[in-house]
Write an enzyme that holds these catalytic residues in place. Structure first.
Site, PDB file in Angstrom:
ATOM      1  N   LYS A  49       4.762  10.894  41.459  1.00  0.00           N
ATOM      2  CA  LYS A  49       4.886   9.444  41.660  1.00  0.00           C
ATOM      3  C   LYS A  49       5.727   8.787  40.569  1.00  0.00           C
ATOM      4  O   LYS A  49       6.365   7.759  40.805  1.00  0.00           O
ATOM      5  CB  LYS A  49       3.504   8.790  41.694  1.00  0.00           C
ATOM      6  CG  LYS A  49       2.639   9.188  42.874  1.00  0.00           C
ATOM      7  CD  LYS A  49       1.290   8.476  42.789  1.00  0.00           C
ATOM      8  CE  LYS A  49       0.371   8.888  43.922  1.00  0.00           C
ATOM      9  NZ  LYS A  49      -0.967   8.229  43.802  1.00  0.00           N
ATOM     10  N   ASP A  91       4.812  18.775  29.630  1.00  0.00           N
ATOM     11  CA  ASP A  91       5.478  19.057  28.359  1.00  0.00           C
ATOM     12  C   ASP A  91       6.967  18.760  28.448  1.00  0.00           C
ATOM     13  O   ASP A  91       7.563  18.220  27.507  1.00  0.00           O
ATOM     14  CB  ASP A  91       5.273  20.520  27.965  1.00  0.00           C
ATOM     15  CG  ASP A  91       3.813  20.853  27.716  1.00  0.00           C
ATOM     16  OD1 ASP A  91       3.060  19.942  27.332  1.00  0.00           O
ATOM     17  OD2 ASP A  91       3.430  22.017  27.905  1.00  0.00           O
ATOM     18  N   MET A 134       1.385  32.498  23.860  1.00  0.00           N
ATOM     19  CA  MET A 134       1.983  33.351  24.878  1.00  0.00           C
ATOM     20  C   MET A 134       1.235  33.089  26.175  1.00  0.00           C
ATOM     21  O   MET A 134       0.003  33.183  26.226  1.00  0.00           O
ATOM     22  CB  MET A 134       1.884  34.828  24.507  1.00  0.00           C
ATOM     23  CG  MET A 134       2.619  35.732  25.481  1.00  0.00           C
ATOM     24  SD  MET A 134       4.428  35.461  25.499  1.00  0.00           S
ATOM     25  CE  MET A 134       4.924  36.407  24.063  1.00  0.00           C
ATOM     26  N   ASP A 135       1.963  32.724  27.218  1.00  0.00           N
ATOM     27  CA  ASP A 135       1.353  32.484  28.524  1.00  0.00           C
ATOM     28  C   ASP A 135       1.259  33.806  29.293  1.00  0.00           C
ATOM     29  O   ASP A 135       2.266  34.517  29.449  1.00  0.00           O
ATOM     30  CB  ASP A 135       2.197  31.490  29.335  1.00  0.00           C
ATOM     31  CG  ASP A 135       2.128  30.083  28.775  1.00  0.00           C
ATOM     32  OD1 ASP A 135       1.309  29.829  27.883  1.00  0.00           O
ATOM     33  OD2 ASP A 135       2.927  29.231  29.236  1.00  0.00           O
ATOM     34  N   THR A 150       1.607   9.096  32.970  1.00  0.00           N
ATOM     35  CA  THR A 150       2.322   9.940  33.917  1.00  0.00           C
ATOM     36  C   THR A 150       1.472  10.169  35.162  1.00  0.00           C
ATOM     37  O   THR A 150       0.257  10.368  35.064  1.00  0.00           O
ATOM     38  CB  THR A 150       2.695  11.286  33.275  1.00  0.00           C
ATOM     39  OG1 THR A 150       1.506  11.954  32.827  1.00  0.00           O
ATOM     40  CG2 THR A 150       3.610  11.067  32.076  1.00  0.00           C
ATOM     41  N   GLN A 208      11.667  25.424  39.125  1.00  0.00           N
ATOM     42  CA  GLN A 208      11.908  26.775  38.624  1.00  0.00           C
ATOM     43  C   GLN A 208      10.589  27.382  38.166  1.00  0.00           C
ATOM     44  O   GLN A 208       9.605  26.676  37.920  1.00  0.00           O
ATOM     45  CB  GLN A 208      12.885  26.743  37.439  1.00  0.00           C
ATOM     46  CG  GLN A 208      14.215  26.087  37.735  1.00  0.00           C
ATOM     47  CD  GLN A 208      15.040  26.864  38.741  1.00  0.00           C
ATOM     48  OE1 GLN A 208      14.987  28.092  38.782  1.00  0.00           O
ATOM     49  NE2 GLN A 208      15.797  26.158  39.582  1.00  0.00           N
TER      50      GLN A 208
END
Length: 297
Positions: A215, A243, A13-14, A211, A276
């Site tokens: 860029k 993610d 849970m964030d 990643t 978002q």
């Protein structure tokens, strides 16, 4: 063909606080917002893949506190199979304390029940691994469980995407066994912490997809390095962008796209997600991705 993805990883849970700037050491600031949002690198990547139309199975653990049941229900709401998600008695659910400010974030993760994703839990889910096109892994569960998952994937000819985050040193044999490795630049440096591993990287660069934020993604096509560029969007919240990329990248691979197409697809879903708020809440549906791509043809 529907992509079949199994994700073994964290379910958190964030706890997200928004403020104008990051506090200095010892400083107290007033925040402008607070939310509890489902997260965890494993669950995030599972939701990203499911929103893109994949048939997704989640393998992990939650606690028996007030966060556990809502997190399972959230996965089910996103059409993710949860029969392999185990509640652990007497253990708190994993949490991530996130501060969002200055178009960026800081994150502190407390693993909780994620530490109970043992090799035995992984072995109990071998059938799900066997039936998948891609197994997607990260480092928010015990390393021995990651190794067991890779062993079972190799046994059952299932392709493995390893997102080596949070960054930590790993054994060379793990890197040798996986098919695709998706570090960012910081994580790559930690992975290559010996001359032996640097030599492995030089000889197996086609496994690595590095990643680089907005860029794009850098990979080796067998002859040269290729930078698949990212996309410029108005950034609202970068939480979960990596993610989301991994979820999109894995779905594209499972659907038979080329490596360059898979990188491009991952870049699109990652870019849309940062426009978002929230990790899972900001992840795009497949239709949004297709509309975005159509506008740029």
């Amino acid at each position: 063909m529907t992509a079949r993805i199994t994700v073994i990883g964290s379910i958190n849970m964030d706890l997200v606080t928004t403020t104008e700037r990051f506090p200095d050491k010892g400083e107290t600031l007033l925040g402008s917002d607070f939310q509890t949002i489902p997260g965890g690198k494993g669950a995030n990547q599972a939701v990203a893949a499911a929103k893109l139309g994949a048939d997704v199975t989640m393998i992990g653990c939650v606690g028996d506190d007030p966060f556990g049941e809502p997190l399972i229900k959230n996965l089910e709401k996103n059409r993710i199979h949860t029969s392999n998600v185990e509640p652990v008695t007497g253990v708190p659910t994993g949490i991530a304390v996130i501060t969002v400010a200055e178009n960026d974030n800081t994150i502190i993760v407390v693993p909780g029940a994620n530490d109970h994703v043992t090799p035995e839990v992984v072995r109990q889910s071998e059938e799900a691994i066997k039936d998948s096109d891609v197994l997607l892994l990260q480092f928010e569960i015990p390393m021995e469980s990651v190794k067991e998952a890779v062993r079972l994937a190799d046994k059952n000819d299932t392709k493995v995407v390893l997102n080596p985050a949070p960054a930590r040193p790993v054994d060379l044999d793990l890197l040798e066994q996986v098919d695709y490795i998706t570090p960012n630049e910081h994580e790559l440096k930690i992975l290559l912490d010996s001359e032996e591993k640097k030599s492995f990287y030089d000889q197996n660069r086609e496994k690595f997809f590095v990643t680089q934020g907005s860029k794009g993604v850098l990979y080796y096509d067998g002859e040269k390095e290729v930078l698949v560029p990212g996309y410029d969007v108005d950034v609202v919240d970068t939480t979960g962008a990596g993610d989301t990329f991994n979820g999109g990248f894995s779905v594209a691979l499972a659907e038979g796209k080329t490596l360059e197409e898979a990188c491009c697809y991952g870049n699109v879903v990652g870019a849309l997600s940062v426009s978002q708020f929230g990790a899972q809440t900001g992840m795009p549906q497949r239709e949004e991705v297709m509309k975005f791509l159509e506008k740029r043809v």
